[in-house]
Design a protein around this motif. Structure first.
Motif, PDB file in Angstrom:
ATOM      1  N   LEU A  63      15.552  -0.092  -3.895  1.00 35.10           N
ATOM      2  CA  LEU A  63      15.958  -1.381  -3.353  1.00 35.10           C
ATOM      3  C   LEU A  63      16.670  -1.135  -2.031  1.00 35.10           C
ATOM      4  O   LEU A  63      17.675  -0.426  -1.982  1.00 35.10           O
ATOM      5  CB  LEU A  63      16.907  -2.099  -4.314  1.00 35.10           C
ATOM      6  N   ALA A  64      16.127  -1.681  -0.966  1.00 38.77           N
ATOM      7  CA  ALA A  64      16.763  -1.563   0.348  1.00 38.77           C
ATOM      8  C   ALA A  64      17.182  -2.937   0.815  1.00 38.77           C
ATOM      9  O   ALA A  64      16.467  -3.920   0.617  1.00 38.77           O
ATOM     10  CB  ALA A  64      15.796  -0.943   1.358  1.00 38.77           C
ATOM     11  N   ASP A  65      18.365  -2.987   1.416  1.00 40.28           N
ATOM     12  CA  ASP A  65      18.780  -4.244   2.029  1.00 40.28           C
ATOM     13  C   ASP A  65      19.066  -3.987   3.489  1.00 40.28           C
ATOM     14  O   ASP A  65      19.432  -2.887   3.896  1.00 40.28           O
ATOM     15  CB  ASP A  65      20.009  -4.826   1.316  1.00 40.28           C
ATOM     16  N   ASP A  66      18.853  -4.996   4.275  1.00 37.15           N
ATOM     17  CA  ASP A  66      19.373  -4.979   5.639  1.00 37.15           C
ATOM     18  C   ASP A  66      20.024  -6.327   5.818  1.00 37.15           C
ATOM     19  O   ASP A  66      19.434  -7.366   5.526  1.00 37.15           O
ATOM     20  CB  ASP A  66      18.282  -4.740   6.681  1.00 37.15           C
ATOM     21  N   ALA A 122      10.572  -1.241  -3.276  1.00 37.54           N
ATOM     22  CA  ALA A 122       9.342  -0.463  -3.103  1.00 37.54           C
ATOM     23  C   ALA A 122       9.280   0.634  -4.161  1.00 37.54           C
ATOM     24  O   ALA A 122      10.307   1.104  -4.652  1.00 37.54           O
ATOM     25  CB  ALA A 122       9.282   0.150  -1.713  1.00 37.54           C
ATOM     26  N   ARG A 123       8.065   1.030  -4.478  1.00 40.79           N
ATOM     27  CA  ARG A 123       7.855   2.178  -5.376  1.00 40.79           C
ATOM     28  C   ARG A 123       6.728   3.006  -4.793  1.00 40.79           C
ATOM     29  O   ARG A 123       5.668   2.482  -4.463  1.00 40.79           O
ATOM     30  CB  ARG A 123       7.471   1.691  -6.782  1.00 40.79           C
ATOM     31  N   LYS A 124       6.983   4.281  -4.617  1.00 41.84           N
ATOM     32  CA  LYS A 124       6.014   5.193  -4.003  1.00 41.84           C
ATOM     33  C   LYS A 124       5.659   4.673  -2.609  1.00 41.84           C
ATOM     34  O   LYS A 124       6.512   4.615  -1.748  1.00 41.84           O
ATOM     35  CB  LYS A 124       4.809   5.376  -4.917  1.00 41.84           C
ATOM     36  N   ASP A 125       4.420   4.269  -2.388  1.00 42.36           N
ATOM     37  CA  ASP A 125       4.041   3.839  -1.036  1.00 42.36           C
ATOM     38  C   ASP A 125       3.745   2.342  -0.970  1.00 42.36           C
ATOM     39  O   ASP A 125       3.025   1.885  -0.101  1.00 42.36           O
ATOM     40  CB  ASP A 125       2.820   4.630  -0.556  1.00 42.36           C
ATOM     41  N   ARG A 126       4.338   1.572  -1.927  1.00 46.33           N
ATOM     42  CA  ARG A 126       3.999   0.159  -2.021  1.00 46.33           C
ATOM     43  C   ARG A 126       5.233  -0.724  -2.070  1.00 46.33           C
ATOM     44  O   ARG A 126       6.204  -0.399  -2.755  1.00 46.33           O
ATOM     45  CB  ARG A 126       3.194  -0.076  -3.313  1.00 46.33           C
ATOM     46  N   VAL A 127       5.183  -1.820  -1.354  1.00 50.01           N
ATOM     47  CA  VAL A 127       6.235  -2.836  -1.457  1.00 50.01           C
ATOM     48  C   VAL A 127       5.939  -3.698  -2.678  1.00 50.01           C
ATOM     49  O   VAL A 127       4.840  -4.233  -2.822  1.00 50.01           O
ATOM     50  CB  VAL A 127       6.298  -3.704  -0.183  1.00 50.01           C
ATOM     51  N   ILE A 128       6.932  -3.828  -3.557  1.00 50.17           N
ATOM     52  CA  ILE A 128       6.782  -4.651  -4.764  1.00 50.17           C
ATOM     53  C   ILE A 128       7.205  -6.085  -4.489  1.00 50.17           C
ATOM     54  O   ILE A 128       6.574  -7.030  -4.942  1.00 50.17           O
ATOM     55  CB  ILE A 128       7.633  -4.080  -5.927  1.00 50.17           C
ATOM     56  N   MET A 129       8.281  -6.234  -3.717  1.00 44.26           N
ATOM     57  CA  MET A 129       8.822  -7.575  -3.504  1.00 44.26           C
ATOM     58  C   MET A 129       9.711  -7.615  -2.263  1.00 44.26           C
ATOM     59  O   MET A 129      10.361  -6.620  -1.935  1.00 44.26           O
ATOM     60  CB  MET A 129       9.650  -7.998  -4.718  1.00 44.26           C
ATOM     61  N   ALA A 187      15.044 -13.576 -10.151  1.00 47.00           N
ATOM     62  CA  ALA A 187      14.167 -14.620 -10.680  1.00 47.00           C
ATOM     63  C   ALA A 187      12.697 -14.230 -10.570  1.00 47.00           C
ATOM     64  O   ALA A 187      11.861 -14.704 -11.340  1.00 47.00           O
ATOM     65  CB  ALA A 187      14.413 -15.933  -9.935  1.00 47.00           C
ATOM     66  N   ARG A 188      12.384 -13.343  -9.625  1.00 44.51           N
ATOM     67  CA  ARG A 188      10.987 -12.994  -9.366  1.00 44.51           C
ATOM     68  C   ARG A 188      10.638 -11.560  -9.743  1.00 44.51           C
ATOM     69  O   ARG A 188       9.477 -11.170  -9.638  1.00 44.51           O
ATOM     70  CB  ARG A 188      10.675 -13.210  -7.880  1.00 44.51           C
ATOM     71  N   LEU A 189      11.625 -10.768 -10.148  1.00 43.83           N
ATOM     72  CA  LEU A 189      11.390  -9.350 -10.418  1.00 43.83           C
ATOM     73  C   LEU A 189      10.432  -9.182 -11.588  1.00 43.83           C
ATOM     74  O   LEU A 189      10.630  -9.776 -12.650  1.00 43.83           O
ATOM     75  CB  LEU A 189      12.721  -8.672 -10.733  1.00 43.83           C
ATOM     76  N   PRO A 190       9.379  -8.376 -11.431  1.00 46.21           N
ATOM     77  CA  PRO A 190       8.451  -8.150 -12.548  1.00 46.21           C
ATOM     78  C   PRO A 190       9.163  -7.482 -13.724  1.00 46.21           C
ATOM     79  O   PRO A 190      10.158  -6.782 -13.555  1.00 46.21           O
ATOM     80  CB  PRO A 190       7.388  -7.212 -11.943  1.00 46.21           C
ATOM     81  N   ALA A 191       8.657  -7.689 -14.911  1.00 37.64           N
ATOM     82  CA  ALA A 191       9.210  -7.033 -16.100  1.00 37.64           C
ATOM     83  C   ALA A 191       9.060  -5.512 -15.948  1.00 37.64           C
ATOM     84  O   ALA A 191       8.168  -5.035 -15.240  1.00 37.64           O
ATOM     85  CB  ALA A 191       8.466  -7.496 -17.344  1.00 37.64           C
ATOM     86  N   ASP A 193       7.801  -3.266 -17.658  1.00 34.20           N
ATOM     87  CA  ASP A 193       6.508  -2.671 -18.030  1.00 34.20           C
ATOM     88  C   ASP A 193       5.334  -3.305 -17.285  1.00 34.20           C
ATOM     89  O   ASP A 193       4.169  -3.072 -17.623  1.00 34.20           O
ATOM     90  CB  ASP A 193       6.289  -2.793 -19.548  1.00 34.20           C
ATOM     91  N   ALA A 194       5.625  -4.109 -16.265  1.00 32.01           N
ATOM     92  CA  ALA A 194       4.546  -4.800 -15.537  1.00 32.01           C
ATOM     93  C   ALA A 194       3.741  -3.794 -14.698  1.00 32.01           C
ATOM     94  O   ALA A 194       4.244  -2.759 -14.275  1.00 32.01           O
ATOM     95  CB  ALA A 194       5.132  -5.878 -14.623  1.00 32.01           C
ATOM     96  N   THR A 195       2.501  -4.155 -14.441  1.00 30.41           N
ATOM     97  CA  THR A 195       1.611  -3.242 -13.715  1.00 30.41           C
ATOM     98  C   THR A 195       2.054  -3.054 -12.260  1.00 30.41           C
ATOM     99  O   THR A 195       1.673  -2.061 -11.634  1.00 30.41           O
ATOM    100  CB  THR A 195       0.171  -3.800 -13.711  1.00 30.41           C
ATOM    101  N   GLU A 196       2.870  -3.976 -11.722  1.00 30.40           N
ATOM    102  CA  GLU A 196       3.322  -3.840 -10.325  1.00 30.40           C
ATOM    103  C   GLU A 196       4.071  -2.535 -10.085  1.00 30.40           C
ATOM    104  O   GLU A 196       4.101  -2.011  -8.972  1.00 30.40           O
ATOM    105  CB  GLU A 196       4.232  -5.011  -9.929  1.00 30.40           C
ATOM    106  N   TRP A 197       4.718  -2.004 -11.124  1.00 31.37           N
ATOM    107  CA  TRP A 197       5.537  -0.806 -10.960  1.00 31.37           C
ATOM    108  C   TRP A 197       4.711   0.486 -11.017  1.00 31.37           C
ATOM    109  O   TRP A 197       5.233   1.550 -10.695  1.00 31.37           O
ATOM    110  CB  TRP A 197       6.607  -0.739 -12.049  1.00 31.37           C
ATOM    111  N   VAL A 198       3.481   0.400 -11.456  1.00 26.37           N
ATOM    112  CA  VAL A 198       2.687   1.618 -11.666  1.00 26.37           C
ATOM    113  C   VAL A 198       2.236   2.188 -10.325  1.00 26.37           C
ATOM    114  O   VAL A 198       1.826   1.459  -9.441  1.00 26.37           O
ATOM    115  CB  VAL A 198       1.454   1.320 -12.544  1.00 26.37           C
TER     116      VAL A 198
END
Length: 198
Positions: A63-66, A122-129, A187-191, A193-198
């Motif tokens: 989690l990054a904030d600016d 982000a996780r690995k090379d992908r932005v999740i949200m 409110a929008r964070l995937p669960a 075990d959601a596939t977004e984190w894989v």
């Protein structure tokens, strides 16, 4: 769920942990990592850069904030350079002093301003949200209060005479840009075990 924050600033980690209220386990960056680039022209661009950079160095999601203070009468300063307003490595006092001088040079004692916050996960090379939030108010040319950090002694949110630095953590979280952004993120964070984190 464990998320690594893209900072080693203990004040920031503590503030975010309070806002998350135990719903997410937050950890600071491991020591020894290189510094992420912050060359974006917006808060969101910088948060995205940091999230993706550190996600390549750690296994957990990042989690990054600016965030920063925007003062229109000063042409938007300090803006994305809020943490470095008085120069690289500047502390809160130096940044505050520079802002006070800038306000007084314009002949103003207080001015409309807002705090902005962009959050990117982000996780690995992908932005999740990505989320953004802001809180409007006034910036003043004299500091008050001992709490908070950064520009908190100079900023009062709209409808409040007190500065952020005069509020308890709980009171500040009712108004703050970070709290608003985190609430939207939760409110929008995937669960977990959601596939977004894989």
């Amino acid at each position: 769920m464990r998320i690594v924050m893209a900072t080693q600033n203990p004040h920031k980690v503590r503030e975010f942990a309070e806002i998350f209220g135990g719903r997410v386990e937050l950890a600071p960056l491991p020591s020894g990592l290189p510094k992420a680039p912050e060359t974006g022209e917006t808060f969101l661009e910088n948060a995205r850069q940091k999230a993706l950079f550190y996600a390549a160095h750690v296994e957990d999601p990042v989690l990054a904030d600016d965030s920063g203070l925007v003062v229109p009468v000063l042409g938007g300063e300090p803006g994305v350079r809020s943490a470095r307003y008085a120069g690289e490595g500047a502390d809160d006092r130096a940044n505050i002093d520079k802002l006070i001088r800038a306000l007084r040079s314009k002949g103003v004692r207080e001015a409309e301003a807002w705090f902005a916050c962009a959050l990117v996960v982000a996780r690995k090379d992908r932005v999740i949200m990505e989320v953004e939030a802001r809180v409007d108010g006034l910036v003043h040319d004299e500091p008050r209060g001992d709490g908070g950090f950064g520009y908190d002694p100079l900023f009062s949110p709209r409808g409040e005479s007190r500065r952020f630095a005069e509020m308890s953590a709980e009171e500040k979280h009712r108004f703050s840009h970070r709290a608003r952004a985190v609430r939207e993120l939760l409110a929008r964070l995937p669960a977990p075990d959601a596939t977004e984190w894989v």
